[in-house]
Design a protein around this motif. Structure first.
Motif, PDB file in Angstrom:
ATOM      1  N   ILE A  46       0.862  -1.178   0.000  1.00  0.00           N
ATOM      2  CA  ILE A  46       0.000   0.000   0.000  1.00  0.00           C
ATOM      3  C   ILE A  46       0.896   1.223   0.000  1.00  0.00           C
ATOM      4  N   ASN A  47       0.745   2.068  -1.012  1.00  0.00           N
ATOM      5  CA  ASN A  47       1.625   3.223  -1.163  1.00  0.00           C
ATOM      6  C   ASN A  47       1.388   4.245  -0.066  1.00  0.00           C
ATOM      7  N   HIS A  48       2.482   4.862   0.372  1.00  0.00           N
ATOM      8  CA  HIS A  48       2.394   5.975   1.317  1.00  0.00           C
ATOM      9  C   HIS A  48       2.172   7.254   0.513  1.00  0.00           C
ATOM     10  N   GLY A  49       0.919   7.678   0.362  1.00  0.00           N
ATOM     11  CA  GLY A  49       0.594   8.867  -0.408  1.00  0.00           C
ATOM     12  C   GLY A  49      -0.346   8.555  -1.553  1.00  0.00           C
ATOM     13  N   SER A  50      -1.061   9.579  -2.007  1.00  0.00           N
ATOM     14  CA  SER A  50      -2.075   9.420  -3.043  1.00  0.00           C
ATOM     15  C   SER A  50      -1.471   9.133  -4.415  1.00  0.00           C
ATOM     16  N   ASN A  51      -2.180   8.313  -5.180  1.00  0.00           N
ATOM     17  CA  ASN A  51      -1.892   8.123  -6.602  1.00  0.00           C
ATOM     18  C   ASN A  51      -3.155   8.365  -7.421  1.00  0.00           C
ATOM     19  N   ALA A  52      -3.982   9.301  -6.957  1.00  0.00           N
ATOM     20  CA  ALA A  52      -5.211   9.638  -7.674  1.00  0.00           C
ATOM     21  C   ALA A  52      -4.913  10.585  -8.825  1.00  0.00           C
ATOM     22  N   ALA A  53      -5.923  10.754  -9.690  1.00  0.00           N
ATOM     23  CA  ALA A  53      -5.854  11.696 -10.817  1.00  0.00           C
ATOM     24  C   ALA A  53      -4.612  11.419 -11.671  1.00  0.00           C
ATOM     25  N   LEU A  68      -2.597   4.908   0.143  1.00  0.00           N
ATOM     26  CA  LEU A  68      -3.204   5.545   1.308  1.00  0.00           C
ATOM     27  C   LEU A  68      -2.835   7.015   1.317  1.00  0.00           C
ATOM     28  N   LEU A  69      -3.786   7.880   1.588  1.00  0.00           N
ATOM     29  CA  LEU A  69      -3.536   9.321   1.586  1.00  0.00           C
ATOM     30  C   LEU A  69      -2.829   9.758   2.874  1.00  0.00           C
ATOM     31  N   ASN A  70      -1.663   9.187   3.096  1.00  0.00           N
ATOM     32  CA  ASN A  70      -0.835   9.539   4.244  1.00  0.00           C
ATOM     33  C   ASN A  70       0.616   9.237   3.885  1.00  0.00           C
ATOM     34  N   LEU A  71       1.459  10.253   3.888  1.00  0.00           N
ATOM     35  CA  LEU A  71       2.857  10.105   3.502  1.00  0.00           C
ATOM     36  C   LEU A  71       3.765   9.669   4.649  1.00  0.00           C
ATOM     37  N   ASP A  72       3.234   9.623   5.853  1.00  0.00           N
ATOM     38  CA  ASP A  72       4.045   9.276   7.024  1.00  0.00           C
ATOM     39  C   ASP A  72       4.530   7.834   6.927  1.00  0.00           C
ATOM     40  N   HIS A  73       5.820   7.605   7.183  1.00  0.00           N
ATOM     41  CA  HIS A  73       6.359   6.244   7.101  1.00  0.00           C
ATOM     42  C   HIS A  73       5.743   5.337   8.157  1.00  0.00           C
ATOM     43  N   ASP A  74       5.181   5.936   9.233  1.00  0.00           N
ATOM     44  CA  ASP A  74       4.546   5.157  10.294  1.00  0.00           C
ATOM     45  C   ASP A  74       3.031   5.358  10.282  1.00  0.00           C
ATOM     46  N   ALA A  75       2.449   5.526   9.105  1.00  0.00           N
ATOM     47  CA  ALA A  75       1.002   5.766   8.980  1.00  0.00           C
ATOM     48  C   ALA A  75       0.200   4.600   9.537  1.00  0.00           C
ATOM     49  N   ILE A  80      -7.205   5.318  -0.917  1.00  0.00           N
ATOM     50  CA  ILE A  80      -7.949   5.152   0.325  1.00  0.00           C
ATOM     51  C   ILE A  80      -7.698   6.354   1.228  1.00  0.00           C
ATOM     52  N   PRO A  81      -8.766   6.989   1.730  1.00  0.00           N
ATOM     53  CA  PRO A  81      -8.572   8.122   2.641  1.00  0.00           C
ATOM     54  C   PRO A  81      -7.841   7.700   3.905  1.00  0.00           C
ATOM     55  N   ASP A  82      -7.158   8.636   4.514  1.00  0.00           N
ATOM     56  CA  ASP A  82      -6.500   8.372   5.779  1.00  0.00           C
ATOM     57  C   ASP A  82      -7.546   8.239   6.881  1.00  0.00           C
ATOM     58  N   GLY A  83      -7.288   7.349   7.821  1.00  0.00           N
ATOM     59  CA  GLY A  83      -8.196   7.199   8.953  1.00  0.00           C
ATOM     60  C   GLY A  83      -8.545   5.749   9.224  1.00  0.00           C
ATOM     61  N   VAL A  84      -9.126   5.507  10.365  1.00  0.00           N
ATOM     62  CA  VAL A  84      -9.604   4.175  10.705  1.00  0.00           C
ATOM     63  C   VAL A  84     -10.868   3.890   9.907  1.00  0.00           C
ATOM     64  N   LYS A  85     -11.288   2.613   9.882  1.00  0.00           N
ATOM     65  CA  LYS A  85     -12.383   2.232   8.976  1.00  0.00           C
ATOM     66  C   LYS A  85     -13.681   2.967   9.287  1.00  0.00           C
ATOM     67  N   GLU A  86     -13.911   3.312  10.566  1.00  0.00           N
ATOM     68  CA  GLU A  86     -15.138   4.019  10.937  1.00  0.00           C
ATOM     69  C   GLU A  86     -15.183   5.432  10.360  1.00  0.00           C
ATOM     70  N   GLU A  87     -14.029   5.954   9.988  1.00  0.00           N
ATOM     71  CA  GLU A  87     -13.968   7.314   9.439  1.00  0.00           C
ATOM     72  C   GLU A  87     -14.076   7.328   7.914  1.00  0.00           C
ATOM     73  N   ILE A  88     -14.121   6.157   7.295  1.00  0.00           N
ATOM     74  CA  ILE A  88     -14.195   6.050   5.837  1.00  0.00           C
ATOM     75  C   ILE A  88     -15.643   5.764   5.439  1.00  0.00           C
ATOM     76  N   ALA A  89     -16.127   6.519   4.456  1.00  0.00           N
ATOM     77  CA  ALA A  89     -17.552   6.503   4.120  1.00  0.00           C
ATOM     78  C   ALA A  89     -17.986   5.287   3.312  1.00  0.00           C
ATOM     79  N   GLY A  90     -17.058   4.601   2.667  1.00  0.00           N
ATOM     80  CA  GLY A  90     -17.402   3.476   1.812  1.00  0.00           C
ATOM     81  C   GLY A  90     -16.566   3.501   0.550  1.00  0.00           C
ATOM     82  N   ILE A  91     -17.077   2.897  -0.506  1.00  0.00           N
ATOM     83  CA  ILE A  91     -16.353   2.756  -1.767  1.00  0.00           C
ATOM     84  C   ILE A  91     -17.126   3.436  -2.885  1.00  0.00           C
ATOM     85  N   LYS A  92     -16.403   4.162  -3.753  1.00  0.00           N
ATOM     86  CA  LYS A  92     -16.993   4.742  -4.955  1.00  0.00           C
ATOM     87  C   LYS A  92     -16.197   4.274  -6.174  1.00  0.00           C
TER      88      LYS A  92
END
Length: 267
Positions: A101-108, A135-142, A173-185
């Protein structure tokens, strides 16, 4: 699966390198699902896109082997890792390739620069169902708990249903725990470009060097069917990509051009 009643063979790679936390998270996702081969770059290879090693020797080293798991590091790019797996380590193609899982977005349009997606597209070229995860988080310890929850769902669906020939999935995938993610589009790729600058600096020897910086410019901010929109609303975005870059609509336009009657005028 490769053969009836046998576990599927799953190839795992990435572009952040063999030590990346995101790679370990993805291995944990797929390990219960089949026989897992990990071939990842020895060092971080972000931004390598579809680059391959052609001017220096390519080396690979086994670093772990357990039941249904073998792990190698490759001293090359993400696409080198895939090619080495296909041509040297596997007897035939795997049933699935997952990258990340990549550290950081690969969208658009980031997909064009992404080593994560370069590896997925290489699998796609070889007719292997392939998925790139970011994953939309660049932190190495995300925190990857939310992303692994959704990666598991998506991997299981692809193993169950397959993918069309020459199609792979770009999953962000947005950053956050699963409860903070709205679902899949299911989305299309957002149109836009990077506004880049080269920060001019001076090294200790007094010589100039440059460091690339930039921000993404969304050219369709009002669109509600793109990956960038989905991510802004805390949805996981899934964009199907194809290896055929031909613009088929423009084929029709170009076929009307009369090349025989072109003239070359000297200025």
């Amino acid at each position: 699966m490769s053969e009836n009643n046998k576990k599927p063979v799953i190839l795992v790679t990435n572009d952040d390198g063999i030590e990346a936390k995101g790679l370990k998270a993805l291995v944990d996702v797929v390990r219960p699902l089949g026989k897992v081969l990990v071939v990842a770059p020895a060092d971080p290879q972000s931004g390598m896109s579809h680059a391959i090693t052609v001017k220096i020797p390519l080396r690979i080293m086994k670093i772990k082997e357990e039941e249904d798991l073998a792990v190698y590091k490759c001293f090359g790019t993400p696409v080198d890792c895939v090619k080495m797996a296909f041509n040297h380590l596997l007897h035939g193609n795997p049933d699935l390739l997952v990258s990340g899982i990549n550290h950081g977005s690969n969208a658009a349009t980031s997909v064009f620069y992404s080593g994560t997606m370069g590896a997925a597209l290489e699998g796609c070229i070889n007719e292997v169902p392939s998925i790139g995860f970011s994953l939309l988080n660049l932190d190495h310890d995300a925190d990857f708990t939310g992303s692994t929850y959704y990666a598991d769902k998506i991997v299981r669906m692809v193993l169950q249903n397959g993918l069309p020939s020459s199609i792979c999935l770009n999953v962000n995938i947005p950053d956050g725990v699963k409860e903070e993610i709205a679902g899949i589009k299911i989305c299309r790729q957002n149109k836009g470009y990077w506004l880049e600058e080269y920060d001019k600096r001076i090294d200790p020897l007094g010589k100039h060097y440059f460091w690339l910086t930039g921000i993404f410019h969304n050219t369709e901010p009002e669109a509600t069917d793109t990956d960038e929109w989905a991510l802004s609303k805390q949805f996981v975005s899934i964009v199907p990509l194809q290896t055929d870059l031909t613009c088929h609509d423009t084929l029709k336009t170009l076929s009307t051009w009369d090349f025989k009657n072109t003239t070359h005028e000297q200025s």
